[in-house]
Design an enzyme around this catalytic site. Structure first.
Site, short mmCIF file in Angstrom:
data_model
loop_
_atom_site.label_atom_id
_atom_site.label_comp_id
_atom_site.label_asym_id
_atom_site.label_seq_id
_atom_site.Cartn_x
_atom_site.Cartn_y
_atom_site.Cartn_z
N ALA A 64 1.03 -1.74 0.10
CA ALA A 64 0.24 -0.34 0.37
C ALA A 64 0.93 1.22 0.23
O ALA A 64 2.04 0.83 0.12
CB ALA A 64 -0.96 -0.16 1.86
N GLY A 109 0.71 -4.47 1.04
CA GLY A 109 -0.54 -4.76 0.57
C GLY A 109 0.01 -5.82 -1.16
O GLY A 109 -1.21 -5.89 -1.92
N GLU A 112 -0.02 -9.48 -0.62
CA GLU A 112 -1.54 -9.84 -0.62
C GLU A 112 -2.54 -9.45 -1.63
O GLU A 112 -3.49 -10.99 -1.74
CB GLU A 112 -2.39 -8.73 0.21
N GLU A 132 3.76 -5.12 7.42
CA GLU A 132 2.86 -4.16 8.51
C GLU A 132 2.96 -3.65 9.23
O GLU A 132 3.00 -2.58 9.85
CB GLU A 132 1.04 -4.58 7.91
N1 CO8 Z 1 4.36 2.67 -0.54
C1 CO8 Z 1 5.04 4.62 -0.70
N2 CO8 Z 1 6.24 4.71 -1.49
C2 CO8 Z 1 6.64 3.61 -1.54
C3 CO8 Z 1 6.45 2.39 -1.31
C4 CO8 Z 1 5.31 2.48 -0.62
N3 CO8 Z 1 5.02 0.77 0.11
N4 CO8 Z 1 7.93 1.37 -1.15
C5 CO8 Z 1 8.79 2.27 -1.56
N5 CO8 Z 1 8.35 3.86 -1.88
C6 CO8 Z 1 9.19 4.45 -3.13
C7 CO8 Z 1 9.98 5.07 -1.78
O1 CO8 Z 1 9.13 6.25 -0.58
C8 CO8 Z 1 10.76 6.02 -2.74
O2 CO8 Z 1 10.25 6.92 -3.10
P1 CO8 Z 1 11.18 8.32 -3.91
O3 CO8 Z 1 12.53 8.37 -5.49
O4 CO8 Z 1 10.27 9.25 -4.04
O5 CO8 Z 1 11.80 8.03 -2.25
C9 CO8 Z 1 10.67 4.54 -4.04
O6 CO8 Z 1 9.63 4.73 -3.65
C10 CO8 Z 1 11.89 3.76 -4.23
O7 CO8 Z 1 12.26 3.54 -3.12
P2 CO8 Z 1 13.81 3.57 -2.02
O8 CO8 Z 1 13.88 4.49 -2.46
O9 CO8 Z 1 13.29 3.08 -0.67
O10 CO8 Z 1 14.18 2.16 -2.62
P3 CO8 Z 1 14.98 1.25 -2.50
O11 CO8 Z 1 15.68 -0.35 -3.69
O12 CO8 Z 1 15.79 1.59 -1.12
O13 CO8 Z 1 14.30 -0.09 -0.94
C11 CO8 Z 1 12.07 -1.27 -0.26
C12 CO8 Z 1 12.51 -0.82 -1.39
C13 CO8 Z 1 13.05 -2.12 0.68
C14 CO8 Z 1 10.66 -1.55 -1.03
C15 CO8 Z 1 11.40 0.30 0.80
O14 CO8 Z 1 11.17 0.98 -0.58
C16 CO8 Z 1 10.65 0.04 1.61
O15 CO8 Z 1 10.82 -1.14 2.53
N6 CO8 Z 1 9.45 -0.17 1.08
C17 CO8 Z 1 8.38 -0.51 1.77
C18 CO8 Z 1 7.75 -2.07 1.66
C19 CO8 Z 1 6.60 -1.90 2.69
O16 CO8 Z 1 6.56 -1.77 4.43
N7 CO8 Z 1 5.08 -2.13 2.13
C20 CO8 Z 1 4.50 -2.76 3.01
C21 CO8 Z 1 3.42 -1.45 3.33
S1 CO8 Z 1 2.04 -1.65 4.82
C22 CO8 Z 1 0.50 -2.38 3.21
O17 CO8 Z 1 0.89 -2.56 2.36
C23 CO8 Z 1 -0.16 -2.56 4.06
C24 CO8 Z 1 -1.17 -3.40 3.50
C25 CO8 Z 1 -2.75 -3.68 4.12
C26 CO8 Z 1 -3.90 -1.43 3.69
C27 CO8 Z 1 -4.47 -1.74 4.27
C28 CO8 Z 1 -5.38 -0.68 4.28
C29 CO8 Z 1 -5.50 0.57 5.46
#
Ligand code: CO8
Length: 256
Positions: A64, A109, A112, A132
């Site tokens: 998400a 997500g 999921e 999460e």
């Molecule tokens: N949401 C928004 N932006 C994201 C996300 C995300 N999930 N993941 C990455 N991005 C963005 C980064 O902010 C970055 O943006 P910018 O270049 O503008 O700074 C760009 O994508 C590239 O990301 P990174 O620079 O971080 O890239 P890396 O290769 O260094 O790292 C990772 C990649 C390991 C994937 C890292 O980005 C990360 O940990 N991301 C988050 C992953 C995560 O935790 N996902 C789970 C989110 S929670 C969820 O999904 C809940 C689902 C249920 C929802 C229910 C509704 C209420």
């Protein structure tokens, strides 16, 4: 459809690509809405197999949208959860098999959405996790229910409690993905698999998916009753008659 989701339907295979690589294909509200629309369009096009994948070299779906969620109040979060559930349900109930081609990060997500697919094929570069808990929340698009139905209960609990990120080999060992292939071969391999599924008798495939889905929904007796009704309902269909006649006449069947 927003330009963050692409749909291609070729020879009965619908390929839906989340195309937001700058945010690692994170699903914000617009992208989720576009994904829902793409699934409806693929169904209207009578797709006989569905492939879900992510654009770019790094991510399937990184989850998400965390930036968007960080601004949400409870009502907005509820609406976001509802929309994500609608999309996951649409994949699960899509009237043909769905394959997740996991080409990179599949977190939160994103994982999921993969769990809602019938089959999961991972690139050797994929990383998967229900992460999460690291954000102070729990899975909100189905993993607390779909994960324990896919892997054993303790593995599901460990994944949700610790938020571990598994590489493709470990994900395969835990039963999260059905197979792992070389990164460069993922697309071709999944398209071949999808083409093979699309060539199967469509009515029987739809019935098979519905019956298998019932095994997650109902009691054993209820599921067996569903299977009996569905099985008998296929008799008289073109593909049932043709499949059996072809066997008797020792030739390849010509399915509808
Ligand atoms: N949401 C928004 N932006 C994201 C996300 C995300 N999930 N993941 C990455 N991005 C963005 C980064 O902010 C970055 O943006 P910018 O270049 O503008 O700074 C760009 O994508 C590239 O990301 P990174 O620079 O971080 O890239 P890396 O290769 O260094 O790292 C990772 C990649 C390991 C994937 C890292 O980005 C990360 O940990 N991301 C988050 C992953 C995560 O935790 N996902 C789970 C989110 S929670 C969820 O999904 C809940 C689902 C249920 C929802 C229910 C509704 C209420």
């Amino acid at each position: 459809m927003a330009d963050t989701v692409r749909l291609d339907v070729t020879d009965g295979v619908a390929t839906v690509t989340i195309d937001r690589p700058d945010a690692l294909n994170a699903l914000n509200v617009d992208t989720l809405g576009a994904l829902r629309d793409a699934l409806a369009e693929a169904e209207d096009a009578d797709a006989r197999a569905l492939v879900l994948t992510g654009a770019g070299e790094k991510a399937f779906i990184a989850g998400a949208d965390i930036a968007a969620m960080s601004e949400m109040d409870t009502a907005e979060a509820q609406a976001y959860a509802d929309l994500g559930h609608d999309v996951a349900n649409a994949i699960e109930q899509f009237p043909a098999p769905a394959i997740a081609a996991i080409n990179g990060y599949a977190f939160g997500g994103g994982m999921e959405m993969a769990l809602a697919c019938d089959l999961r094929v991972a690139s050797e570069r994929a990383l998967l996790g229900q992460t999460e808990i690291d954000l102070g929340i729990i899975p909100g698009w189905g993993a607390t229910q779909r994960l324990p139905r896919l892997v054993d209960d303790e593995t599901a609990r460990r994944l949700v409690f610790f938020g571990d990120r598994l590489d493709a080999t470990d994900a395969h060992e835990e039963g999260l993905v059905g197979e792992v292939v070389a990164h460069d071969e993922l697309d071709d391999h999944v398209q071949d698999l999808a083409a093979e599924l699309a060539a199967q008798p469509a009515t029987a495939m739809r019935a098979a998916k519905e019956a298998l889905n019932q095994s997650h929904e109902t009691t054993l007796a209820g599921g067996l009753a569903f299977e009996r009704r569905t099985w008998a309902g296929l008799f008289g269909s073109h593909d049932q008659r043709e499949g059996m006649r072809a066997f008797v006449e020792d030739r390849d069947p010509d399915f509808e």
